[in-house]
Design a protein around this motif. Structure first.
Motif, PDB file in Angstrom:
ATOM      1  N   TRP A   1       0.862  -1.183   0.000  1.00 22.04           N
ATOM      2  CA  TRP A   1       0.000   0.000   0.000  1.00 22.04           C
ATOM      3  C   TRP A   1       0.892   1.224   0.000  1.00 22.04           C
ATOM      4  O   TRP A   1       1.938   1.247   0.659  1.00 22.04           O
ATOM      5  CB  TRP A   1      -0.881   0.034   1.254  1.00 22.04           C
ATOM      6  CG  TRP A   1      -2.136  -0.732   1.095  1.00 22.04           C
ATOM      7  CD1 TRP A   1      -2.291  -2.081   1.213  1.00 22.04           C
ATOM      8  CD2 TRP A   1      -3.411  -0.210   0.746  1.00 22.04           C
ATOM      9  NE1 TRP A   1      -3.580  -2.420   0.975  1.00 22.04           N
ATOM     10  CE2 TRP A   1      -4.300  -1.295   0.684  1.00 22.04           C
ATOM     11  CE3 TRP A   1      -3.888   1.060   0.488  1.00 22.04           C
ATOM     12  CZ2 TRP A   1      -5.639  -1.126   0.370  1.00 22.04           C
ATOM     13  CZ3 TRP A   1      -5.220   1.225   0.183  1.00 22.04           C
ATOM     14  CH2 TRP A   1      -6.087   0.127   0.129  1.00 22.04           C
ATOM     15  N   THR A   2       0.470   2.244  -0.702  1.00 19.61           N
ATOM     16  CA  THR A   2       1.175   3.519  -0.737  1.00 19.61           C
ATOM     17  C   THR A   2       0.155   4.621  -0.484  1.00 19.61           C
ATOM     18  O   THR A   2      -0.909   4.616  -1.088  1.00 19.61           O
ATOM     19  CB  THR A   2       1.843   3.738  -2.114  1.00 19.61           C
ATOM     20  OG1 THR A   2       2.763   2.665  -2.349  1.00 19.61           O
ATOM     21  CG2 THR A   2       2.569   5.063  -2.165  1.00 19.61           C
TER      22      THR A   2
ATOM     23  N   VAL B   1      -8.113   5.119   2.638  1.00 15.43           N
ATOM     24  CA  VAL B   1      -7.183   5.046   3.771  1.00 15.43           C
ATOM     25  C   VAL B   1      -7.667   5.978   4.881  1.00 15.43           C
ATOM     26  O   VAL B   1      -7.845   7.170   4.668  1.00 15.43           O
ATOM     27  CB  VAL B   1      -5.750   5.443   3.349  1.00 15.43           C
ATOM     28  CG1 VAL B   1      -4.807   5.367   4.541  1.00 15.43           C
ATOM     29  CG2 VAL B   1      -5.251   4.572   2.200  1.00 15.43           C
ATOM     30  N   ARG B   2      -7.858   5.386   6.055  1.00 16.73           N
ATOM     31  CA  ARG B   2      -8.193   6.162   7.254  1.00 16.73           C
ATOM     32  C   ARG B   2      -7.244   5.725   8.362  1.00 16.73           C
ATOM     33  O   ARG B   2      -6.949   4.538   8.494  1.00 16.73           O
ATOM     34  CB  ARG B   2      -9.638   5.943   7.670  1.00 16.73           C
ATOM     35  CG  ARG B   2     -10.622   6.544   6.648  1.00 16.73           C
ATOM     36  CD  ARG B   2     -12.074   6.294   7.005  1.00 16.73           C
ATOM     37  NE  ARG B   2     -12.368   4.877   6.825  1.00 16.73           N
ATOM     38  CZ  ARG B   2     -12.925   4.106   7.761  1.00 16.73           C
ATOM     39  NH1 ARG B   2     -13.286   4.589   8.916  1.00 16.73           N
ATOM     40  NH2 ARG B   2     -13.152   2.829   7.506  1.00 16.73           N
TER      41      ARG B   2
ATOM     42  N   SER C   1      -9.138   0.198   2.290  1.00 15.87           N
ATOM     43  CA  SER C   1     -10.195  -0.351   1.444  1.00 15.87           C
ATOM     44  C   SER C   1      -9.727  -0.379   0.003  1.00 15.87           C
ATOM     45  O   SER C   1      -9.095   0.560  -0.471  1.00 15.87           O
ATOM     46  CB  SER C   1     -11.454   0.517   1.514  1.00 15.87           C
ATOM     47  OG  SER C   1     -12.002   0.487   2.804  1.00 15.87           O
ATOM     48  N   SER C   2     -10.053  -1.461  -0.679  1.00 12.38           N
ATOM     49  CA  SER C   2      -9.739  -1.583  -2.105  1.00 12.38           C
ATOM     50  C   SER C   2     -10.826  -2.427  -2.747  1.00 12.38           C
ATOM     51  O   SER C   2     -11.631  -3.055  -2.046  1.00 12.38           O
ATOM     52  CB  SER C   2      -8.371  -2.231  -2.302  1.00 12.38           C
ATOM     53  OG  SER C   2      -8.450  -3.633  -2.154  1.00 12.38           O
TER      54      SER C   2
ATOM     55  N   ALA D   1      -9.315  -4.014   5.063  1.00 14.44           N
ATOM     56  CA  ALA D   1      -8.470  -4.519   6.146  1.00 14.44           C
ATOM     57  C   ALA D   1      -8.396  -3.465   7.243  1.00 14.44           C
ATOM     58  O   ALA D   1      -8.320  -2.264   6.963  1.00 14.44           O
ATOM     59  CB  ALA D   1      -7.076  -4.841   5.630  1.00 14.44           C
ATOM     60  N   LEU D   2      -8.428  -3.938   8.472  1.00 18.16           N
ATOM     61  CA  LEU D   2      -8.202  -3.079   9.626  1.00 18.16           C
ATOM     62  C   LEU D   2      -6.902  -3.554  10.258  1.00 18.16           C
ATOM     63  O   LEU D   2      -6.770  -4.726  10.629  1.00 18.16           O
ATOM     64  CB  LEU D   2      -9.360  -3.169  10.629  1.00 18.16           C
ATOM     65  CG  LEU D   2      -9.215  -2.310  11.884  1.00 18.16           C
ATOM     66  CD1 LEU D   2      -9.117  -0.822  11.522  1.00 18.16           C
ATOM     67  CD2 LEU D   2     -10.371  -2.556  12.844  1.00 18.16           C
ATOM     68  N   LEU D   3      -5.944  -2.647  10.346  1.00 18.21           N
ATOM     69  CA  LEU D   3      -4.610  -2.992  10.838  1.00 18.21           C
ATOM     70  C   LEU D   3      -4.299  -2.192  12.087  1.00 18.21           C
ATOM     71  O   LEU D   3      -4.656  -1.019  12.201  1.00 18.21           O
ATOM     72  CB  LEU D   3      -3.575  -2.707   9.761  1.00 18.21           C
ATOM     73  CG  LEU D   3      -3.834  -3.455   8.462  1.00 18.21           C
ATOM     74  CD1 LEU D   3      -3.204  -2.745   7.299  1.00 18.21           C
ATOM     75  CD2 LEU D   3      -3.330  -4.875   8.583  1.00 18.21           C
ATOM     76  N   LEU D   4      -3.608  -2.828  13.010  1.00 20.39           N
ATOM     77  CA  LEU D   4      -3.257  -2.222  14.282  1.00 20.39           C
ATOM     78  C   LEU D   4      -1.745  -2.261  14.408  1.00 20.39           C
ATOM     79  O   LEU D   4      -1.141  -3.335  14.360  1.00 20.39           O
ATOM     80  CB  LEU D   4      -3.930  -3.031  15.393  1.00 20.39           C
ATOM     81  CG  LEU D   4      -3.822  -2.564  16.808  1.00 20.39           C
ATOM     82  CD1 LEU D   4      -5.126  -2.869  17.523  1.00 20.39           C
ATOM     83  CD2 LEU D   4      -2.676  -3.227  17.510  1.00 20.39           C
TER      84      LEU D   4
END
Length: 157
Positions: A51-52, A71-72, A89-90, A95-98
């Motif tokens: 991701w960029t 992207v949030r 989101s795509s 995906a939710l990443l921590l």
């Protein structure tokens, strides 16, 4: 000379409120692409997922909720530790990443020392490139001359 700032870390992929899985990731910043950060997720396949997005978005997201659309980013606490959440989101999915806030923040500080905010355009060399493109060359003289001189410019008449 181009500068690269990298950091390997483990980011949790949140599958549900009760379940997340660790995913090895690499944060990458390059001074030849000074407005962007790159994150590569090694998900156990032959092809990592990358991701960029804007460095500014991640910098702001460490302190307060920001972003919209794909992207949030926002800070929060989970089990008493400071983390940064990234919602991506795509068309292929969400995906939710921590990520651990301290590791992300220290990496971001290194990128900000490498290329301070407001100096990104200098890294791209746009002024030098434009000057080179716009500088006259000997061939330009042919284009600048009048190919059909007027009668007034003839000598002796």
């Amino acid at each position: 000379m181009h500068i690269v700032v990298e950091r390997e870390l483990e980011i949790d992929l949140v599958l549900s409120p009760e379940l997340s899985i660790p995913v090895p990731a690499r944060l990458n910043y390059r001074s030849d692409d000074p407005y962007a950060v790159h994150i590569t997720f090694h998900i156990g396949s032959d092809h990592p997922v990358g991701w960029t997005f804007a460095r500014e978005l991640l910098v702001e997201g460490v302190f307060r909720p920001c972003g919209h659309g794909d992207v949030r980013v926002w800070p929060t606490k989970v089990a008493g530790r400071s983390v940064v959440l990234m919602a991506l989101s795509s068309p292929d999915g969400d995906a939710l990443l921590l990520a651990p806030a301290a590791q992300v923040s220290s990496w971001l500080e290194r990128t900000l020392r490498a290329v301070p905010p407001g100096t990104e355009a200098e890294e791209l060399g746009l002024d030098d490139g434009l000057a080179e493109l716009l500088s006259p060359t000997p061939a330009d003289d042919l284009w600048l001359r009048d190919p059909w001189p007027s009668d007034e410019s003839k000598d002796g008449e």
